[in-house]
Write a protein that holds these residues in place. Structure first.
Motif, mmCIF file in Angstrom:
data_model
loop_
_atom_site.group_PDB
_atom_site.id
_atom_site.type_symbol
_atom_site.label_atom_id
_atom_site.label_comp_id
_atom_site.label_asym_id
_atom_site.label_seq_id
_atom_site.Cartn_x
_atom_site.Cartn_y
_atom_site.Cartn_z
ATOM 1 N N PRO A 154 5.772 4.789 -0.538
ATOM 2 C CA PRO A 154 5.158 3.340 -1.479
ATOM 3 C C PRO A 154 4.091 3.536 -0.477
ATOM 4 N N ASP A 155 2.727 3.086 -1.007
ATOM 5 C CA ASP A 155 1.694 2.465 -0.516
ATOM 6 C C ASP A 155 0.554 3.166 -0.040
ATOM 7 N N PRO A 156 0.622 4.636 -0.320
ATOM 8 C CA PRO A 156 -0.208 5.979 0.706
ATOM 9 C C PRO A 156 -1.787 5.354 1.184
ATOM 10 N N PHE A 157 -2.167 6.688 1.778
ATOM 11 C CA PHE A 157 -3.826 6.493 2.080
ATOM 12 C C PHE A 157 -4.098 7.679 1.410
ATOM 13 N N HIS A 158 -4.968 7.384 0.568
ATOM 14 C CA HIS A 158 -5.601 8.085 -0.125
ATOM 15 C C HIS A 158 -4.477 9.771 -0.159
ATOM 16 N N GLY A 159 -3.380 9.134 -0.809
ATOM 17 C CA GLY A 159 -2.652 10.022 -1.536
ATOM 18 C C GLY A 159 -1.942 10.746 0.299
ATOM 19 N N TYR A 160 -1.610 10.487 0.781
ATOM 20 C CA TYR A 160 -0.787 10.435 2.203
ATOM 21 C C TYR A 160 -0.329 8.981 2.681
ATOM 22 N N ASN A 161 0.958 9.635 3.332
ATOM 23 C CA ASN A 161 1.825 8.301 4.393
ATOM 24 C C ASN A 161 0.889 8.232 5.622
#
Length: 286
Positions: A154-161
């Motif tokens: 959950p909660d990715p940054f721009h689609g990335y973890n």
């Protein structure tokens, strides 16, 4: 203003006005009971403590020594202090300050520099230019950067973890409080919302070694399908695809296991995907 992370006839190296902080103060609750014996930063992966792996990664980009590298500590902090020695500046926290508070607490040592923040529990399956060199390459020192892997959580940054390493501009570091705070709230999310966050994809495997399953997976990746022996291992039984620490003895059978230094497996024991400490502590990977 310095030009950060430019490649000049060789590998990317960190500029003089960049320092690094290795975050090693975590309680490691998900990895208990192993972390009741050692802080998570000192558990061995492929017979090498995680903290040593982090320091080696920083050394690849020219960040070494107590003027350029700091390590924070809290849980079992005396072990961290003894292990670090004079290789890095040590910041012992009386209470856990989180990823942002740790940097605020180091404000005087950081002294207005940008910071490469590295999680001590991060295991990566890449080295050299594909690792921290890729994070540094082309950075102008003004934007927030992080390593990322394709989102599966959950909660990715721009689609990335987030994948364990971040570059923070000096201006972003200077406002961090020396109180319990997390970079996700103080720095990364605000940078994402204002369009100032760059995610640099990390190629290869990334594990945070926070659970027995991930801890075992990192060790097996380091072993690359073979047995990995420490010094003084005695093997009268059978071992397959396992990591055997210094002084371990196997009279039984182990498959896809991790044996800490001095561990013992009796003739009537058959361990599969287990972590063995001493003679009696066995932690399943599930």
């Amino acid at each position: 203003m310095s030009t950060f992370g430019q490649e000049q006839d060789g590998p990317v190296t960190a500029p003089a006005d960049l320092c690094a902080v290795v975050l090693a103060a975590g309680l490691g609750t998900r990895l208990r009971p192993l972390t009741m014996l050692r802080p998570k930063a000192l558990v061995p992966i492929g017979n090498v403590p995680l903290l040593d792996r982090a320091l080696a990664r920083l050394a690849e980009v020219g960040l070494t020594g107590p003027d350029r590298v700091a390590v924070n500590a809290h849980w079992l902090g005396a072990q961290i202090a003894d292990h670090v020695g004079d290789r890095a500046h040590l910041s012992v926290e009386e209470e856990p300050l989180g990823t942002a508070g740790a940097l605020g607490n180091l404000r005087d040592w950081i002294a207005g520099r940008g910071v490469l923040v590295l999680n001590a529990d991060a295991y990566v399956g890449v080295t050299g230019p594909a690792d921290l060199g890729a994070l540094l390459a082309g950075w102008d020192g003004d934007r927030v950067r992080m390593h990322g892997v394709k989102a599966g959580k959950p909660d990715p940054f721009h689609g990335y973890n987030f994948a364990g390493a971040s570059l923070l501009p000096a201006a972003a570091v200077s406002v961090l409080p020396d109180k319990p705070r997390e970079l996700a709230r103080t720095t990364w999310r605000p940078a994402e919302q204002s369009g100032r966050l760059d995610v640099i994809p990390l190629t290869g495997l990334y594990l945070d070694c926070g659970t027995p399953a991930d801890y075992l997976a990192a060790n097996l990746h380091a072993a690359r399908g073979e047995n990995l022996f420490g010094a003084g291992v005695v093997l009268t039984g059978q071992a397959t695809g396992s990591v055997l620490g210094d002084g371990a003895r196997v009279d039984g059978t182990v498959q896809d296991c991790v044996l800490w230094p001095g561990a013992y497996v009796a003739p009537d024991e058959h361990l599969h995907r287990m972590i063995r400490v001493g003679r009696d502590l066995t932690v399943p990977a599930a």
